[in-house]
Design a protein around this motif. Structure first.
Motif, PDB file in Angstrom:
ATOM      1  N   PRO A 114       0.784  -1.241   0.000  1.00 18.50           N
ATOM      2  CA  PRO A 114       0.000   0.000   0.000  1.00 18.50           C
ATOM      3  C   PRO A 114       0.818   1.294   0.000  1.00 18.50           C
ATOM      4  CG  PRO A 114       0.012  -0.960   2.190  1.00 18.50           C
ATOM      5  CD  PRO A 114       0.704  -1.943   1.273  1.00 18.50           C
ATOM      6  N   ALA A 115       2.025   1.242   0.486  1.00 12.90           N
ATOM      7  CA  ALA A 115       2.813   2.467   0.618  1.00 12.90           C
ATOM      8  C   ALA A 115       3.396   2.909  -0.727  1.00 12.90           C
ATOM      9  CB  ALA A 115       3.940   2.253   1.621  1.00 12.90           C
ATOM     10  N   GLU A 116       3.364   4.198  -0.927  1.00 13.60           N
ATOM     11  CA  GLU A 116       4.036   4.772  -2.085  1.00 13.60           C
ATOM     12  C   GLU A 116       5.441   5.165  -1.651  1.00 13.60           C
ATOM     13  OE1 GLU A 116       3.146   5.021  -5.307  1.00 13.60           O
ATOM     14  OE2 GLU A 116       1.365   3.877  -4.755  1.00 13.60           O
ATOM     15  N   PHE A 117       6.403   5.029  -2.544  1.00 10.42           N
ATOM     16  CA  PHE A 117       7.758   5.465  -2.253  1.00 10.42           C
ATOM     17  C   PHE A 117       8.372   5.987  -3.545  1.00 10.42           C
ATOM     18  CE2 PHE A 117       7.466   0.890  -2.581  1.00 10.42           C
ATOM     19  CZ  PHE A 117       8.408   0.549  -3.545  1.00 10.42           C
ATOM     20  N   ALA A 118       9.386   6.782  -3.410  1.00 11.74           N
ATOM     21  CA  ALA A 118       9.928   7.565  -4.521  1.00 11.74           C
ATOM     22  C   ALA A 118      10.326   6.735  -5.735  1.00 11.74           C
ATOM     23  CB  ALA A 118      11.120   8.382  -4.031  1.00 11.74           C
ATOM     24  N   ASP A 119      10.921   5.577  -5.529  1.00 12.20           N
ATOM     25  CA  ASP A 119      11.464   4.795  -6.640  1.00 12.20           C
ATOM     26  C   ASP A 119      10.592   3.611  -7.043  1.00 12.20           C
ATOM     27  OD1 ASP A 119      13.641   6.487  -6.828  1.00 12.20           O
ATOM     28  OD2 ASP A 119      14.829   5.314  -5.412  1.00 12.20           O
ATOM     29  N   ARG A 120       9.336   3.655  -6.674  1.00 15.02           N
ATOM     30  CA  ARG A 120       8.430   2.553  -7.010  1.00 15.02           C
ATOM     31  C   ARG A 120       8.357   2.320  -8.526  1.00 15.02           C
ATOM     32  NH1 ARG A 120       3.738   0.820  -3.691  1.00 15.02           N
ATOM     33  NH2 ARG A 120       2.816  -0.874  -4.856  1.00 15.02           N
ATOM     34  N   ASP A 121       8.283   3.392  -9.304  1.00 13.74           N
ATOM     35  CA  ASP A 121       8.211   3.260 -10.761  1.00 13.74           C
ATOM     36  C   ASP A 121       9.451   2.569 -11.328  1.00 13.74           C
ATOM     37  OD1 ASP A 121       5.723   4.455 -10.859  1.00 13.74           O
ATOM     38  OD2 ASP A 121       6.509   6.437 -11.389  1.00 13.74           O
ATOM     39  N   ILE A 122      10.607   2.901 -10.779  1.00 19.39           N
ATOM     40  CA  ILE A 122      11.853   2.262 -11.227  1.00 19.39           C
ATOM     41  C   ILE A 122      11.799   0.764 -10.941  1.00 19.39           C
ATOM     42  CG2 ILE A 122      14.348   2.085 -10.792  1.00 19.39           C
ATOM     43  CD1 ILE A 122      14.246   5.146 -10.248  1.00 19.39           C
ATOM     44  N   ALA A 123      11.360   0.407  -9.743  1.00 26.53           N
ATOM     45  CA  ALA A 123      11.260  -1.010  -9.376  1.00 26.53           C
ATOM     46  C   ALA A 123      10.310  -1.735 -10.313  1.00 26.53           C
ATOM     47  CB  ALA A 123      10.790  -1.155  -7.930  1.00 26.53           C
ATOM     48  N   GLU A 124       9.160  -1.141 -10.600  1.00 27.05           N
ATOM     49  CA  GLU A 124       8.184  -1.779 -11.483  1.00 27.05           C
ATOM     50  C   GLU A 124       8.739  -1.946 -12.896  1.00 27.05           C
ATOM     51  OE1 GLU A 124       4.832   0.803 -10.907  1.00 27.05           O
ATOM     52  OE2 GLU A 124       4.153  -0.307  -9.137  1.00 27.05           O
ATOM     53  N   GLU A 125       9.430  -0.926 -13.407  1.00 33.35           N
ATOM     54  CA  GLU A 125      10.008  -1.010 -14.748  1.00 33.35           C
ATOM     55  C   GLU A 125      11.085  -2.084 -14.835  1.00 33.35           C
ATOM     56  OE1 GLU A 125      11.383   2.878 -15.858  1.00 33.35           O
ATOM     57  OE2 GLU A 125       9.379   3.747 -15.667  1.00 33.35           O
ATOM     58  N   GLU A 126      11.941  -2.136 -13.853  1.00 31.87           N
ATOM     59  CA  GLU A 126      13.025  -3.121 -13.875  1.00 31.87           C
ATOM     60  C   GLU A 126      12.512  -4.537 -13.644  1.00 31.87           C
ATOM     61  OE1 GLU A 126      16.069  -2.699 -15.059  1.00 31.87           O
ATOM     62  OE2 GLU A 126      15.516  -0.609 -15.396  1.00 31.87           O
ATOM     63  N   LEU A 127      11.490  -4.684 -12.835  1.00 32.00           N
ATOM     64  CA  LEU A 127      10.892  -6.015 -12.664  1.00 32.00           C
ATOM     65  C   LEU A 127      10.232  -6.458 -13.966  1.00 32.00           C
ATOM     66  CD1 LEU A 127       9.444  -5.731  -9.063  1.00 32.00           C
ATOM     67  CD2 LEU A 127      11.266  -7.277  -9.838  1.00 32.00           C
ATOM     68  N   ALA A 128       9.628  -5.538 -14.685  1.00 35.58           N
ATOM     69  CA  ALA A 128       9.059  -5.873 -16.000  1.00 35.58           C
ATOM     70  C   ALA A 128      10.170  -6.282 -16.970  1.00 35.58           C
ATOM     71  CB  ALA A 128       8.266  -4.694 -16.553  1.00 35.58           C
ATOM     72  N   ALA A 129      11.302  -5.591 -16.907  1.00 35.94           N
ATOM     73  CA  ALA A 129      12.442  -5.945 -17.761  1.00 35.94           C
ATOM     74  C   ALA A 129      12.973  -7.333 -17.405  1.00 35.94           C
ATOM     75  CB  ALA A 129      13.547  -4.898 -17.631  1.00 35.94           C
ATOM     76  N   LEU A 130      13.080  -7.627 -16.105  1.00 31.43           N
ATOM     77  CA  LEU A 130      13.530  -8.954 -15.674  1.00 31.43           C
ATOM     78  C   LEU A 130      12.565 -10.040 -16.141  1.00 31.43           C
ATOM     79  CD1 LEU A 130      14.796  -8.175 -12.075  1.00 31.43           C
ATOM     80  CD2 LEU A 130      16.171  -9.155 -13.924  1.00 31.43           C
ATOM     81  N   ALA A 131      11.273  -9.776 -16.038  1.00 28.94           N
ATOM     82  CA  ALA A 131      10.275 -10.752 -16.487  1.00 28.94           C
ATOM     83  C   ALA A 131      10.412 -10.999 -17.987  1.00 28.94           C
ATOM     84  CB  ALA A 131       8.870 -10.272 -16.148  1.00 28.94           C
ATOM     85  N   ALA A 132      10.627  -9.946 -18.747  1.00 30.26           N
ATOM     86  CA  ALA A 132      10.788 -10.095 -20.195  1.00 30.26           C
ATOM     87  C   ALA A 132      12.046 -10.893 -20.526  1.00 30.26           C
ATOM     88  CB  ALA A 132      10.834  -8.724 -20.865  1.00 30.26           C
ATOM     89  N   MET A 133      13.136 -10.623 -19.809  1.00 33.92           N
ATOM     90  CA  MET A 133      14.372 -11.379 -20.046  1.00 33.92           C
ATOM     91  C   MET A 133      14.177 -12.849 -19.713  1.00 33.92           C
ATOM     92  SD  MET A 133      17.509  -8.921 -18.887  1.00 33.92           S
ATOM     93  CE  MET A 133      16.743  -7.956 -17.585  1.00 33.92           C
ATOM     94  N   ALA A 134      13.491 -13.119 -18.623  1.00 34.83           N
ATOM     95  CA  ALA A 134      13.236 -14.505 -18.216  1.00 34.83           C
ATOM     96  C   ALA A 134      12.356 -15.205 -19.237  1.00 34.83           C
ATOM     97  CB  ALA A 134      12.595 -14.554 -16.838  1.00 34.83           C
ATOM     98  N   ALA A 135      11.354 -14.507 -19.740  1.00 37.14           N
ATOM     99  CA  ALA A 135      10.455 -15.093 -20.736  1.00 37.14           C
ATOM    100  C   ALA A 135      11.191 -15.382 -22.034  1.00 37.14           C
ATOM    101  CB  ALA A 135       9.273 -14.165 -20.992  1.00 37.14           C
ATOM    102  N   GLY A 136      12.219 -14.583 -22.333  1.00 39.49           N
ATOM    103  CA  GLY A 136      13.020 -14.797 -23.536  1.00 39.49           C
ATOM    104  C   GLY A 136      13.898 -16.026 -23.436  1.00 39.49           C
ATOM    105  N   GLY A 137      14.201 -16.469 -22.215  1.00 40.72           N
ATOM    106  CA  GLY A 137      14.916 -17.717 -22.006  1.00 40.72           C
ATOM    107  C   GLY A 137      16.423 -17.644 -21.944  1.00 40.72           C
ATOM    108  N   ALA A 138      17.042 -16.615 -22.521  1.00 44.16           N
ATOM    109  CA  ALA A 138      18.502 -16.525 -22.510  1.00 44.16           C
ATOM    110  C   ALA A 138      18.920 -15.097 -22.185  1.00 44.16           C
ATOM    111  CB  ALA A 138      19.072 -16.960 -23.853  1.00 44.16           C
ATOM    112  N   PRO A 139      18.706 -14.676 -20.941  1.00 43.98           N
ATOM    113  CA  PRO A 139      19.005 -13.288 -20.585  1.00 43.98           C
ATOM    114  C   PRO A 139      20.503 -13.000 -20.561  1.00 43.98           C
ATOM    115  CG  PRO A 139      18.307 -14.519 -18.658  1.00 43.98           C
ATOM    116  CD  PRO A 139      18.154 -15.432 -19.832  1.00 43.98           C
ATOM    117  N   GLU A 140      20.831 -11.748 -20.808  1.00 44.14           N
ATOM    118  CA  GLU A 140      22.223 -11.297 -20.716  1.00 44.14           C
ATOM    119  C   GLU A 140      22.544 -11.086 -19.236  1.00 44.14           C
ATOM    120  OE1 GLU A 140      23.005  -7.875 -23.120  1.00 44.14           O
ATOM    121  OE2 GLU A 140      21.599  -8.569 -24.652  1.00 44.14           O
TER     122      GLU A 140
END
Length: 116
Positions: A47-73
């Protein structure tokens, strides 16, 4: 147990299971995808908002995409992990999920070790 389809295949398996077993994908990528998915859900429910929440969400989305691709850098995995850790590291409710993501990233080679 699920129903058996043609050729003995289990027709009720989830997409993730099919990708790992039938597609021959790397189990490390599957572990990463699951850990990232859990942390994304925990972050969304927090529930809490914090300054870098958007960064965390973007990077977690990037990690998910890399994982879905199967061969992340690996350097990109580590960079995203550091950004996520920096963004949510002080949120104690997310510590366990972050540790799971870190462990999953380390399956791809761990952190670089200094040479003796």
């Amino acid at each position: 147990m699920g129903r058996q389809g043609l050729g003995g295949r289990n027709t009720l398996r989830s997409v993730e299971q099919r990708a790992v077993t039938d597609g021959g994908e790397d189990r490390r990528a599957s572990e990463l995808w699951h850990a990232v998915s859990r942390l994304r859900r925990e972050l969304a429910a927090h529930p809490a908002e914090f300054a870098d929440r958007d960064i965390a969400e973007e990077e977690l989305a990037a990690l998910a995409a890399m994982a879905a691709g199967g061969a992340p850098e690996i350097p990109r995995l580590r960079r995203s992990l550091l950004l996520v850790a920096g963004a949510i590291g002080s949120v104690s409710a997310l510590t366990r999920g972050l540790a799971e993501v870190r462990r999953a990233v380390e399956l791809f080679g761990g952190s670089p070790r200094p040479t003796d």
